[in-house]
Design an enzyme around this catalytic site. Structure first.
Site, PDB file in Angstrom:
ATOM      1  N   GLY A   1       0.806  -1.289  -0.365  1.00 45.91           N
ATOM      2  CA  GLY A   1       0.145  -0.449  -0.176  1.00 45.91           C
ATOM      3  C   GLY A   1       0.676   1.029   0.061  1.00 45.91           C
ATOM      4  CG  LEU A   2       2.004   3.047   2.877  1.00 45.42           C
ATOM      5  CD1 LEU A   2       3.641   2.950   3.589  1.00 45.42           C
ATOM      6  CD2 LEU A   2       1.489   3.959   3.529  1.00 45.42           C
ATOM      7  CB  CYS A   3       0.394   3.525  -3.569  1.00 43.67           C
ATOM      8  SG  CYS A   3       0.389   2.403  -4.080  1.00 43.67           S
ATOM      9  N   GLY A   4      -0.873   5.791  -1.951  1.00 47.68           N
ATOM     10  CA  GLY A   4      -2.669   6.626  -2.773  1.00 47.68           C
ATOM     11  C   GLY A   4      -3.325   6.272  -3.093  1.00 47.68           C
TER      12      GLY A   4
ATOM     13  CG  LEU B   1      -1.754   3.078  -8.016  1.00 50.40           C
ATOM     14  CD1 LEU B   1      -1.548   4.121  -9.715  1.00 50.40           C
ATOM     15  CD2 LEU B   1      -0.625   2.328  -8.436  1.00 50.40           C
TER      16      LEU B   1
END
Length: 298
Positions: free
Chosen positions: A86-89, A91
């Site tokens: 995760g931690l990709c907005g 997306l």
């Protein structure tokens, strides 16, 4: 109201978080550059492959290969390419919305990436297979995925095979995309595809005529060469989509981590200001107490 010790603890915690997000931002930027280089590296190869396929198609019949066969059925298989982390907005969220909007609810799925695999499984989708792909994406790892999709289509289990992935447009823009992989559209051979990397542009009529005018000698035959090149064409498309998705992941994560770092720095400034105000108020209160005591002693 928070005391000075609590605020100092919060400032330290936010600083630690900012260090982590900053490090993740730098790592994502380096990985994004590698993924972009992979996408660009395949362009010339894709152009030449398209030219050869255009020439082959002109020298064969309309239904020269099963991968070109258009079917009337509605059975659909979708390859969903998401991220493992995760931690990709937004997306993966945006790609999930795109799938719900454009893909039949009865379609079966093959997944790459843990995030949407969990989401689709909870939604009741039939999972045919799941693949894990290394980073950076090796070309060899796209082959078993393309081979499975091709096998299921040729065997007649599905009438259409699509791919849902995030198209890398720029560092700030990643576009969720759903494209048809099989059957291959004969009219689409030689044309620029919807995503960057495969083909530099539309093959104009002059370029098409030039490609057809080349003195190709097909051995053992044009049909035989087409039989070999079309699976390679499918394999290359799957590889390019994996690369686009990986570049989108790293760019989205870099932007998200930069925003998190900036927000953390802003929060630290606000906490520091609040800490200084409380500290000043405490010092003022102590001075007042000392002055009052001195007055009382007089």
């Amino acid at each position: 109201m928070a005391n000075l010790r609590d605020i100092r603890r919060r400032i330290k915690s936010v600083k630690n978080t900012a260090q982590i997000t900053r490090a993740m931002q730098l790592v994502a930027a380096a990985k994004m550059k590698k993924a972009q280089d992979q996408a660009v590296a395949g362009r010339d190869y894709a152009d030449l492959l398209n030219q050869v396929l255009v020439n082959l198609k002109e020298n064969t019949g309309e239904e020269a290969h099963q991968l070109l066969e258009k079917r009337e059925g509605v059975r659909e298989l979708v390859l969903v390419i998401s991220t493992d982390k995760g931690l990709c907005g937004a997306l993966n969220t945006n790609l999930g919305k795109k799938i719900r909007a454009e893909v039949s609810p009865d379609a079966d799925v093959v997944t790459v990436g843990r995030k949407l695999r969990q989401q689709l499984s909870k939604a009741g989708r039939t999972m045919i297979a799941d693949f894990e792909v290394k980073d950076p994406v090796p070309f060899a790892e796209a082959r078993p995925i393309a081979k499975l999709l091709t096998k299921l289509f040729v065997e007649g289990k599905y009438d259409k095979v699509s791919v849902a992935f995030n198209n890398f447009v720029s560092t700030l823009v990643q576009e969720p995309t759903v494209v048809q992989l099989l059957p291959i559209s004969p009219a689409g051979l030689g044309e620029k595809l919807a995503y960057e990397g495969v083909g530099k542009g539309h093959v104009e009529e002059t370029d098409r005529d030039e490609a057809l005018s080349k003195d190709y000698l097909f051995e053992p035959s044009a049909d035989g060469v087409l039989e070999t090149l079309l699976p390679l064409y499918v394999n290359f498309q799957v590889y390019q989509m994996l690369v686009e998705s990986r570049a989108s992941e790293h760019s989205a994560r870099m932007v998200a981590m930069k925003a998190a770092t900036d927000n953390a720095k802003k929060f630290i400034k606000e906490l520091t200001l609040e800490y200084n105000k409380l500290r000043q108020a405490a010092i003022t209160a102590e001075l007042l107490e000392i002055t009052t005591a001195m007055k009382a002693m007089e």
